[in-house]
Design an enzyme around this catalytic site. Structure first.
Site, PDB file in Angstrom:
ATOM      1  N   GLN A   1      29.237  33.787  38.695  1.00 38.60           N
ATOM      2  CA  GLN A   1      29.846  34.964  38.075  1.00 38.60           C
ATOM      3  C   GLN A   1      28.806  35.754  37.280  1.00 38.60           C
ATOM      4  O   GLN A   1      28.028  35.185  36.505  1.00 38.60           O
ATOM      5  CB  GLN A   1      31.012  34.522  37.158  1.00 38.60           C
TER       6      GLN A   1
ATOM      7  N   LYS B   1      40.046  33.232  40.407  1.00 38.34           N
ATOM      8  CA  LYS B   1      39.416  32.887  41.685  1.00 38.34           C
ATOM      9  C   LYS B   1      39.702  31.429  42.044  1.00 38.34           C
ATOM     10  O   LYS B   1      40.047  31.110  43.183  1.00 38.34           O
ATOM     11  CB  LYS B   1      37.900  33.138  41.615  1.00 38.34           C
TER      12      LYS B   1
ATOM     13  N   ASP C   1      29.539  36.367  47.996  1.00 35.83           N
ATOM     14  CA  ASP C   1      29.535  37.655  47.294  1.00 35.83           C
ATOM     15  C   ASP C   1      28.794  38.724  48.096  1.00 35.83           C
ATOM     16  O   ASP C   1      28.957  39.920  47.847  1.00 35.83           O
ATOM     17  CB  ASP C   1      28.807  37.518  45.947  1.00 35.83           C
TER      18      ASP C   1
HETATM   19  N1  GUN Z   1      31.171  40.236  38.186  1.00 35.05           N
HETATM   20  C1  GUN Z   1      31.990  41.301  38.405  1.00 35.05           C
HETATM   21  N2  GUN Z   1      32.371  41.355  39.702  1.00 35.05           N
HETATM   22  C2  GUN Z   1      31.794  40.298  40.314  1.00 35.05           C
HETATM   23  C3  GUN Z   1      31.828  39.807  41.649  1.00 35.05           C
HETATM   24  O1  GUN Z   1      32.463  40.371  42.571  1.00 35.05           O
HETATM   25  N3  GUN Z   1      31.114  38.680  41.880  1.00 35.05           N
HETATM   26  C4  GUN Z   1      30.400  38.043  40.899  1.00 35.05           C
HETATM   27  N4  GUN Z   1      29.724  36.951  41.239  1.00 35.05           N
HETATM   28  N5  GUN Z   1      30.345  38.475  39.654  1.00 35.05           N
HETATM   29  C5  GUN Z   1      31.049  39.591  39.363  1.00 35.05           C
END
Ligand code: GUN
Length: 285
Positions: free
Chosen positions: A97, A53, A120
């Site tokens: 995350q 990311k 998100d």
């Molecule tokens: N863990 C797995 N997928 C995601 C996501 O799309 N966003 C976040 N913040 N954590 C995750």
């Protein structure tokens, strides 16, 4: 029939070119879009996702900050950091995350993120906005999958869609977006009695369970569009999804590979959401 493969890498490239030009336009006005990424603990899969990311931000002209904390970080300290990021004008999007260590209440943390920086789309305000038909941010993985349906001309109006998995990250928002697009949606999960009876009737199947080969060829209607959100390792350690790829490829009309399907799209849509947040902030300034 051999399924047409949906190329998430190629589609991402096109969408990221648009992201990069919008980021450059904002930067030229002194408003470079910024994403804050926060990782707590040392989950190896999360480390890889987060690194990708941050790199995607760098590659496309977005500013990013990356906070890495040990798994011993207290909930109060994490909430204090989120409060700082909420007030930081360089930051348009905040991504914590998941999963978080067990001693931290992830609901409390998500609700602490300012809804207009919640790229998100996990905050209750954003989940509610999605549910009631006025989304501010669509969760990245389901949003990316909707872009795939659109790019490949896969019709959703009146289609039977089955979503396997009921998480807040993928299953539930995916069902909402499909419903909004006019599909008849069934959400299946680990307690579903006869999964195959549902999937055999489906024109569209989205699989997000984390279980290898949960969807096999005999469970798929010929010509169906099958989207594999899984990210697992096979016995040889090779990356694989939730779908028995070799078998389902012979029955489905469309299929996403793993890797190179949904994965790159999720990150791309995070960039898109961050750009949208930055454009909104610039408009409101
Ligand atoms: N863990 C797995 N997928 C995601 C996501 O799309 N966003 C976040 N913040 N954590 C995750």
């Amino acid at each position: 029939m051999t399924a047409k493969l949906i190329d998430g890498t190629a589609l991402s490239k096109t969408l990221r070119a648009d992201v990069a030009s919008r980021a450059a336009a904002l930067a030229a006005r002194g408003r470079q879009p910024g994403l804050a990424v926060v990782l707590v603990g040392d989950n190896p899969a999360s480390e890889v996702y987060v690194r990708n990311k941050v790199k995607a931000c760098e590659d496309n002209g977005l500013y990013s900050s990356y906070d890495r904390y040990p798994s011993t970080l207290s909930e109060a300290d994490l909430l204090a950091r989120i409060d700082e990021l909420n007030r930081d004008p360089k930051i348009n999007g905040i991504l914590v995350q998941l999963p978080l260590p067990a001693h931290i209440d992830s609901h409390k943390v998500i609700e602490a993120i300012a809804p207009d920086k919640d790229v998100d789309g996990f905050h209750v305000a954003n989940a509610g906005a999605l549910m009631t038909g006025k989304p501010l941010f669509r969760p990245c993985t389901p949003y990316g999958i909707m872009k795939m349906f659109d790019a490949y001309g896969i019709a959703l109006k009146g289609a039977n869609a089955v979503v396997i998995g009921r998480s807040n990250i993928v299953g539930k928002p995916m069902a909402m977006l499909l419903l909004d697009a006019g599909a008849t949606v069934t959400i299946c999960h680990s307690k579903t009695r006869d999964l195959a009876a549902h999937t055999r009737e489906a024109d569209v199947v989205v699989v997000a369970t984390g279980m290898r080969s949960i969807l096999t060829a005999d469970m798929v209607k010929p010509g169906a569009a099958v989207i594999d959100v899984g990210m697992n390792r096979d016995d040889a350690g090779k990356l694989c999804g939730d779908v028995d790829f070799a078998g389902v490829k012979e029955v489905a009309g469309y299929l996403t590979p793993v890797p190179g399907g949904v994965g790159p799209m999720t990150i791309t849509m995070l960039l898109v959401n961050t750009i949208e947040a930055a454009e909104r902030a610039a408009r409101d300034a």
